[in-house]
Write a protein that holds these residues in place. Sequence first.
Motif, mmCIF file in Angstrom:
data_model
loop_
_atom_site.group_PDB
_atom_site.id
_atom_site.type_symbol
_atom_site.label_atom_id
_atom_site.label_comp_id
_atom_site.label_asym_id
_atom_site.label_seq_id
_atom_site.Cartn_x
_atom_site.Cartn_y
_atom_site.Cartn_z
ATOM 1 N N VAL A 27 14.895 -2.146 22.233
ATOM 2 C CA VAL A 27 15.824 -1.033 21.986
ATOM 3 C C VAL A 27 16.620 -0.705 23.243
ATOM 4 C CG1 VAL A 27 15.983 1.408 21.386
ATOM 5 C CG2 VAL A 27 14.405 -0.085 20.134
ATOM 6 N N ILE A 28 15.956 -0.638 24.389
ATOM 7 C CA ILE A 28 16.615 -0.306 25.658
ATOM 8 C C ILE A 28 17.703 -1.314 25.988
ATOM 9 C CG2 ILE A 28 16.266 -0.210 28.166
ATOM 10 C CD1 ILE A 28 13.490 0.986 27.562
ATOM 11 N N HIS A 29 17.420 -2.600 25.753
ATOM 12 C CA HIS A 29 18.399 -3.637 26.093
ATOM 13 C C HIS A 29 19.413 -3.881 24.978
ATOM 14 C CE1 HIS A 29 15.193 -4.576 29.043
ATOM 15 N NE2 HIS A 29 16.207 -5.002 29.799
ATOM 16 N N GLY A 30 19.283 -3.147 23.878
ATOM 17 C CA GLY A 30 20.236 -3.317 22.775
ATOM 18 C C GLY A 30 20.174 -4.683 22.139
ATOM 19 N N CYS A 31 18.997 -5.274 22.167
ATOM 20 C CA CYS A 31 18.839 -6.643 21.660
ATOM 21 C C CYS A 31 18.702 -6.623 20.141
ATOM 22 C CB CYS A 31 17.604 -7.286 22.295
ATOM 23 S SG CYS A 31 17.320 -8.964 21.716
ATOM 24 N N ARG A 32 19.557 -7.357 19.456
ATOM 25 C CA ARG A 32 19.493 -7.466 17.992
ATOM 26 C C ARG A 32 19.282 -8.912 17.559
ATOM 27 N NH1 ARG A 32 17.849 -3.576 15.407
ATOM 28 N NH2 ARG A 32 18.710 -4.545 13.535
ATOM 29 N N ASP A 33 18.630 -9.704 18.420
ATOM 30 C CA ASP A 33 18.366 -11.106 18.095
ATOM 31 C C ASP A 33 17.317 -11.178 16.979
ATOM 32 O OD1 ASP A 33 16.640 -13.712 18.540
ATOM 33 O OD2 ASP A 33 18.606 -14.103 19.426
ATOM 34 N N ASN A 34 17.692 -11.784 15.859
ATOM 35 C CA ASN A 34 16.811 -11.784 14.694
ATOM 36 C C ASN A 34 15.493 -12.507 14.936
ATOM 37 O OD1 ASN A 34 18.371 -10.213 13.062
ATOM 38 N ND2 ASN A 34 19.218 -11.879 11.844
ATOM 39 N N SER A 35 15.523 -13.589 15.733
ATOM 40 C CA SER A 35 14.287 -14.327 15.977
ATOM 41 C C SER A 35 13.276 -13.466 16.729
ATOM 42 C CB SER A 35 14.583 -15.608 16.755
ATOM 43 O OG SER A 35 15.134 -15.308 18.030
ATOM 44 N N LEU A 36 13.764 -12.667 17.701
ATOM 45 C CA LEU A 36 12.874 -11.786 18.463
ATOM 46 C C LEU A 36 12.377 -10.631 17.592
ATOM 47 C CD1 LEU A 36 14.739 -11.574 21.885
ATOM 48 C CD2 LEU A 36 12.895 -13.098 21.230
ATOM 49 N N LEU A 37 13.276 -10.059 16.801
ATOM 50 C CA LEU A 37 12.869 -8.977 15.907
ATOM 51 C C LEU A 37 11.882 -9.479 14.848
ATOM 52 C CD1 LEU A 37 16.300 -7.173 15.378
ATOM 53 C CD2 LEU A 37 14.402 -6.423 16.808
ATOM 54 N N GLY A 38 12.096 -10.708 14.393
ATOM 55 C CA GLY A 38 11.173 -11.300 13.429
ATOM 56 C C GLY A 38 9.784 -11.476 14.018
ATOM 57 N N LYS A 39 9.715 -11.900 15.290
ATOM 58 C CA LYS A 39 8.418 -12.010 15.970
ATOM 59 C C LYS A 39 7.715 -10.656 16.033
ATOM 60 C CE LYS A 39 7.724 -16.278 17.545
ATOM 61 N NZ LYS A 39 6.451 -17.015 17.390
ATOM 62 N N LEU A 40 8.476 -9.639 16.345
ATOM 63 C CA LEU A 40 7.903 -8.298 16.461
ATOM 64 C C LEU A 40 7.418 -7.786 15.106
ATOM 65 C CD1 LEU A 40 7.330 -6.105 18.516
ATOM 66 C CD2 LEU A 40 9.608 -5.174 18.098
ATOM 67 N N ILE A 41 8.166 -8.077 14.043
ATOM 68 C CA ILE A 41 7.729 -7.703 12.696
ATOM 69 C C ILE A 41 6.397 -8.373 12.372
ATOM 70 C CG2 ILE A 41 8.251 -7.972 10.227
ATOM 71 C CD1 ILE A 41 11.230 -7.653 11.002
ATOM 72 N N GLY A 42 6.277 -9.653 12.746
ATOM 73 C CA GLY A 42 5.025 -10.379 12.528
ATOM 74 C C GLY A 42 3.857 -9.734 13.245
ATOM 75 N N HIS A 43 4.090 -9.279 14.492
ATOM 76 C CA HIS A 43 3.036 -8.598 15.254
ATOM 77 C C HIS A 43 2.628 -7.288 14.585
ATOM 78 C CE1 HIS A 43 3.168 -11.541 18.328
ATOM 79 N NE2 HIS A 43 4.321 -11.193 18.845
ATOM 80 N N TYR A 44 3.611 -6.519 14.154
ATOM 81 C CA TYR A 44 3.299 -5.247 13.496
ATOM 82 C C TYR A 44 2.517 -5.463 12.199
ATOM 83 C CZ TYR A 44 6.230 -2.316 16.544
ATOM 84 O OH TYR A 44 6.750 -1.623 17.612
#
Length: 471
Positions: free
Chosen positions: A32-49
């Motif tokens: 959020v701080i870096h304004g990153c909207r990269d889907n692959s990274l967000l997808g990894k985070l969804i998997g962790h959650y």
Amino acid sequence: MSSVFPGPRFLSLLHRNSKTLIQAKQLHGQLVIHGCRDNSLLGKLIGHYCSKQSTESSKLAHSLVFPRYSNPDKFLFNTLLKCSNPEDSIRIFTNWVSKSSLLYLNERTFVFLLGACARSGSSSRVGRIVHGMVMKLGFLYNSELIGTTLLHFYAKHGDLRYARKVFDEMPERTSVTWNAMIGGYYSHKDKGNHNARKGMILFRRFSCCGDGVSRPTDTTMVCVLSAISQMGLLEAGALVHGYIEKLGFTPEVDVFIGTGLVDMYSKCGCLTSAISVFELMRAKNVLTWTSMATGLALNGRGNETPSLLNRMAESGIKPNVVTFTSLLSAYRHNGLVQEGLELFQSMRTRFGVIPVIQHYGCIVDLLGKAGRLQEAYEFVLAMPIKPDAIMLRSLCNACSMYGETVMGEEIGKALIEMEQDEKKKVSGSECEDYVALSNVYASKGKWVEVEKLRDEMKERRIKTRTGYSFV
């Protein structure tokens, strides 16, 4: 917000599998701080959650997928369906469909949804509704992946007729499609092995004709070997072994093919060939050792299994719960009482495996069939876990066989009370309990008690299932 991309150390942390919820939230904050909207990274985070299985983690995963004022990204929506447990995936999809258009969804959405329905034992109706959706949207006959997943869904829920209908109507099929249908047949065992035979017929069609592009894979051959094991056809097994060698899937290299061959030869009664394949294998897993040990027990060489288990432990592979379940079932099948008792005692002391209800059930059945009813009864009373209906039913049948009326009557009444307390459906298991108790009474000529029991069954509208023979 800053558009600076997160550093390498941050990315390495995101790609690690084991993270606490606090660490995952910290990584979320950095994105959020870096304004990153990269889907692959967000997808990894969804998997962790999704892997955390808590209300808070579920809300955080949803916050990444469902923005406040716009439609969710398709990739992230599909990732959430893929990573959530089956029931949550179905609930997420139904909530979305109730508010939005189906046209927004794509092929992958339905693949993940049908996969969730296949894994969920109570989602047969939902899966059929999804079947109608994919037909309406035109995905079914344009996507081999959806067709294969739909076929897999029906096979997992035991509806092989519909699975075969989907298979036959597919314009194109891959090896995965053929494997799903053949595997669906062999995974549903039935009396007479009709499904296994249908799987073999389909395999023959695949190997001879196929579709000109696909050809049998190692997964196909493992399914076929399992079907042959069910039917006990040694000649067919030998022919398939030759075909496997022709395809290049040698048991020396492929541990799954090797294990399938060991299991097939053992169950077809050709122990020499099973041992030959086992010794040729360079790599062995716990299933390989289990298949070989079970094969020895099934073919009257149960006295050799302790030394094989020692070899297994020396090779660095520890026997597991399935290993002992398979071995005790084999001992029970052959009436090897002393060997079974010794193996049961060694589970905890030598191998550190804690017995579960299946192991206790095998011992009770083993003692019951050997006529050692009092010993079986005392074994049940001394168990650290509560006996289940299957175990008690087995002991009740043994009492009927050996004319132990008093014990059989006590166990039969306990079975009926257990079924009534748990409020199970009366069409199956409760019917068997009444019949078992009735047989106990009949074995001693107590026809008045038999008549009372039959009258009680009529009052409660419990019907006995009709017996049949394949002869």
